[in-house]
Design a protein around this motif. Structure first.
Motif, PDB file in Angstrom:
ATOM      1  N   THR A  94       0.866  -1.256   0.107  1.00 16.68           N
ATOM      2  CA  THR A  94      -0.048  -0.166  -0.064  1.00 16.68           C
ATOM      3  C   THR A  94       0.822   1.089   0.053  1.00 16.68           C
ATOM      4  N   ASN A 125     -12.453   4.674  -0.729  1.00 16.12           N
ATOM      5  CA  ASN A 125     -11.640   5.088   0.728  1.00 16.12           C
ATOM      6  C   ASN A 125     -13.051   5.651   1.810  1.00 16.12           C
ATOM      7  N   ASN A 182      -7.565   2.043  -0.331  1.00 15.83           N
ATOM      8  CA  ASN A 182      -6.867   3.070   0.208  1.00 15.83           C
ATOM      9  C   ASN A 182      -5.916   4.013  -0.779  1.00 15.83           C
ATOM     10  N   TYR A 185      -7.073   7.599  -2.220  1.00 17.09           N
ATOM     11  CA  TYR A 185      -6.826   8.492  -1.441  1.00 17.09           C
ATOM     12  C   TYR A 185      -5.496   8.973  -0.969  1.00 17.09           C
ATOM     13  N   TRP A 186      -4.623   8.174  -0.785  1.00 18.47           N
ATOM     14  CA  TRP A 186      -3.198   8.428  -0.458  1.00 18.47           C
ATOM     15  C   TRP A 186      -2.474   9.088  -1.518  1.00 18.47           C
ATOM     16  N   GLY A 246      -5.369   1.183   6.022  1.00 21.46           N
ATOM     17  CA  GLY A 246      -6.395   1.409   6.977  1.00 21.46           C
ATOM     18  C   GLY A 246      -6.473   0.446   8.134  1.00 21.46           C
TER      19      GLY A 246
END
Length: 315
Positions: A94, A125, A182, A185-186, A246
């Motif tokens: 991730t 997300n 995720n 989002y990052w 997460g």
């Protein structure tokens, strides 16, 4: 001294709206982050829930008894191994995924297509892990899952694969879903860092004959190095809790079951079940405190290593 105080009061009054917002944040931080720290003391006491708040101070002091009980628990190695393996796998996959996604999005020429891809990528997300489980069940269920039907139809497997119930598949499924949920989002954070790079650097590099990969390697990546290091340190600090992947707790608690428990039981789920189901709040607090201390240690170590290797750190 009195004049400085008057100037300070006037400044606060001029900024009263902003100060009010800041004050609300400080109050919430004190109520939900610092005030609960007082309860850590029950990890060292023979506390029972029927003792109430007074029992936090009046209950018998037992020192490190609950820590010794946890370290001596017959499933300690298994629970600790699951926590570490799942966390490390999430970090390995991730962490680079959003960086690669941000680099790819930055290279897209069509702004409309870029916005569509970015929106689609970060929407997962905002989906809860409960809904993620529902979606995963529709695709990965051994009896009704779409993926098993496809694998059986193409003769790639003779029997349905129990993706959601087998302990052998739990790490892989959990890591894949964490990346899917995720990464978008990052990627926003790294895209923001990329947008701060001077466009003239790219123009000059292109005039000198640098290709797309060369521009990414020598301009984009060095330009977002500080953001990468900061996110990496924060991710390592929260490694045992899930990091960029997460919440490990939500994922393991929702996707865990009696069949894959040997792979899905982690420190957080064990503490939760022990504290609420068995009412052993002092023991559960000690278990959670072990994870917190390990996380703090990881933050300090990763920050020092990052400073020595890259010259960048968060403190």
């Amino acid at each position: 001294m009195r004049d400085k105080f008057k100037v300070w009061i006037k400044l606060l009054y001029r900024q009263r709206e902003l100060q009010l917002f800041a004050l609300i944040g400080v109050v919430l931080l004190l109520l939900f982050s610092y005030l609960p720290l007082f309860g850590i003391i029950i990890a060292f006491k023979d506390y029972r829930i029927n003792m109430g708040l007074e029992g936090i101070l009046t209950s018998e002091w037992v020192g490190l008894k609950y820590f010794k009980d946890f370290f001596g628990f017959y499933r300690f190695k298994e629970i600790f191994k699951n926590t570490v393996i799942l966390s490390v796998l999430k970090l390995l996959f991730t962490f680079p995924a959003p960086i690669l996604l941000a680099l790819l999005l930055n290279e897209l020429k069509s702004n409309k297509f870029r916005r569509v891809v970015q929106t689609v990528s970060y929407l997962p997300n905002f989906i809860s892990w409960v809904l993620v489980f529902t979606i995963a069940n529709a695709f990965l269920n051994a009896d009704t899952g779409v993926l098993n039907h496809i694998l059986l139809y193409l003769d790639l497997t003779e029997i349905p694969i129990p993706f959601l119930t087998s302990s052998d598949w739990f790490y892989s499924v959990a890591t894949f879903l964490a990346v899917w949920k995720n990464s978008g989002y990052w990627a926003i954070i790294f895209l923001a860092a990329i947008s701060g790079i001077d466009p003239q650097l790219y123009e000059a590099a292109e005039m000198d004959g640098a290709g797309r990969l060369a521009r990414i390697w020598y301009i984009t990546l060095p330009g977002i190095k500080s953001s990468i290091v900061t996110v990496l340190i924060l991710s390592i600090g929260s490694l045992l809790g899930g990091g960029m992947g997460g919440s490990n707790f939500e994922q393991c608690y929702i996707f865990g079951n009696a069949i894959n428990n040997s792979a899905s039981e982690i420190i957080q789920t064990f503490a939760f079940k022990t504290g609420l189901a068995e009412g052993r709040f002092a023991y559960a607090t000690a278990v959670d405190l072990v994870q917190s201390m390990l996380s703090i240690s990881l933050i300090l170590i990763s920050n020092q290593v990052a400073k020595k290797v890259t010259g960048e750190g968060i403190f």
